[in-house]
Design an enzyme around this catalytic site. Structure first.
Site, PDB file in Angstrom:
ATOM      1  N   SER A  62       0.818  -1.205   0.000  1.00 58.61           N
ATOM      2  CA  SER A  62       0.000   0.000   0.000  1.00 58.61           C
ATOM      3  C   SER A  62       0.858   1.264   0.000  1.00 58.61           C
ATOM      4  O   SER A  62       2.044   1.244   0.360  1.00 58.61           O
ATOM      5  CB  SER A  62      -0.899   0.026   1.239  1.00 58.61           C
ATOM      6  OG  SER A  62      -1.564  -1.201   1.392  1.00 58.61           O
TER       7      SER A  62
HETATM    8  N1  SAH Z   1      -0.896  -4.946   3.987  1.00 65.68           N
HETATM    9  C1  SAH Z   1      -0.099  -5.234   2.815  1.00 65.68           C
HETATM   10  C2  SAH Z   1      -0.772  -4.893   1.505  1.00 65.68           C
HETATM   11  C3  SAH Z   1      -1.948  -5.741   1.266  1.00 65.68           C
HETATM   12  S1  SAH Z   1      -2.415  -6.009  -0.399  1.00 65.68           S
HETATM   13  C4  SAH Z   1       1.260  -4.582   2.903  1.00 65.68           C
HETATM   14  O1  SAH Z   1       1.529  -3.864   3.878  1.00 65.68           O
HETATM   15  O2  SAH Z   1       2.072  -4.826   2.012  1.00 65.68           O
HETATM   16  C5  SAH Z   1      -3.805  -7.044  -0.008  1.00 65.68           C
HETATM   17  C6  SAH Z   1      -3.458  -8.444   0.403  1.00 65.68           C
HETATM   18  O3  SAH Z   1      -4.666  -9.066   0.819  1.00 65.68           O
HETATM   19  C7  SAH Z   1      -2.901  -9.290  -0.734  1.00 65.68           C
HETATM   20  O4  SAH Z   1      -1.650  -9.773  -0.384  1.00 65.68           O
HETATM   21  C8  SAH Z   1      -3.925 -10.414  -0.878  1.00 65.68           C
HETATM   22  O5  SAH Z   1      -3.336 -11.677  -1.167  1.00 65.68           O
HETATM   23  C9  SAH Z   1      -4.570 -10.432   0.490  1.00 65.68           C
HETATM   24  N2  SAH Z   1      -5.907 -11.031   0.542  1.00 65.68           N
HETATM   25  C10 SAH Z   1      -6.953 -10.859  -0.299  1.00 65.68           C
HETATM   26  N3  SAH Z   1      -8.005 -11.611   0.110  1.00 65.68           N
HETATM   27  C11 SAH Z   1      -7.612 -12.253   1.255  1.00 65.68           C
HETATM   28  C12 SAH Z   1      -8.242 -13.165   2.139  1.00 65.68           C
HETATM   29  N4  SAH Z   1      -9.498 -13.588   1.967  1.00 65.68           N
HETATM   30  N5  SAH Z   1      -7.543 -13.609   3.197  1.00 65.68           N
HETATM   31  C13 SAH Z   1      -6.249 -13.205   3.401  1.00 65.68           C
HETATM   32  N6  SAH Z   1      -5.614 -12.357   2.592  1.00 65.68           N
HETATM   33  C14 SAH Z   1      -6.268 -11.876   1.527  1.00 65.68           C
END
Ligand code: SAH
Length: 214
Positions: A62
């Protein structure tokens, strides 16, 4: 590129100008080198710019100001047990780990969880536990949580996550359709029910059900 004094100054300036004003949050963000969460490659020289960047598995790390604003909105207290849904690179979890007692973070992609664990270990962030799982169900074995930070967009705040929030607890979650502008929502759980505050427009990858292929 390293997180040297000049990069830090610009990085913190950008955060403040976007509304990240809480000094505890700014201190934590000054201590965690975002560059460590971005694999060697095309984007390493942009690690300290206020923009989202691609990571493995088609996901994104992000934008730093959004990480700061979400962390600020979550009002983390030093004794808190925090759940993050969407480990991604691990950057948000690392920031949370400096503010809270314990952080559980979960991602549906095993590959991302493994890479994030390696960075946590290298940084000696020993109060983070990372799991590969579908985080839309929360983590029933570790619940309830003081704070929940969701970093993928859901159409509605997932019911299991609301259920795993302590009374007095706070959840920060982007809500809306994946290809439209979403709203960052803060949910506070009171004895009598849930209070919803709409904070700002955001854009996140979607919360997807089930485990990823890698
Ligand atoms: N917080 C992260 C950025 C997140 S991007 C950072 O600091 O880099 C969003 C993430 O959510 C992705 O890696 C994706 O794989 C995950 N995601 C999406 N759906 C999900 C689910 N149902 N359970 C766990 N993770 C999920």
């Amino acid at each position: 590129m390293s997180f040297d004094a000049e990069n830090k100054m610009q990085f913190l300036f950008a955060l403040r100008s976007k509304g990240v004003t809480d000094s505890t949050v700014l201190n934590a963000m000054e201590r965690i080198d975002r560059g460590a969460f971005i694999q060697e490659g095309l984007f390493t020289d942009r690690a300290y710019e206020d923009m989202p960047l691609p990571i493995a598995c088609g996901q994104t790390i992000s934008q730093p100001s959004v990480v700061g604003l979400m962390t600020q909105a979550a009002q983390i207290q030093p004794r808190d047990k925090v759940l993050e849904v969407g480990t991604g690179s691990g950057y948000q979890a690392a920031i949370l780990s400096l503010l809270a007692r314990r952080v559980y973070t979960v991602d549906r992609h095993r590959r991302l969880v493994q890479a994030a664990r390696a960075v946590f270990e290298a940084m000696d962030l020993t109060n983070i536990t990372a799991f590969t799982a579908d985080g839309s169900h929360g983590l029933p074995d570790q619940a309830p949580f003081d704070r929940i930070v969701v970093t993928a967009a859901a159409e509605d705040p997932p019911g299991p996550l609301l259920a795993q929030l302590k009374i007095g607890g706070i959840m920060v979650v982007p809500v809306g359709q994946s290809d439209a502008v979403q709203s960052l929502i803060r949910v506070t759980r009171h004895e009598s029910g849930f209070e919803y505050d709409e904070l700002r427009p955001v854009r996140f990858v979607p919360l997807v059900e089930g485990l990823g292929k890698d």
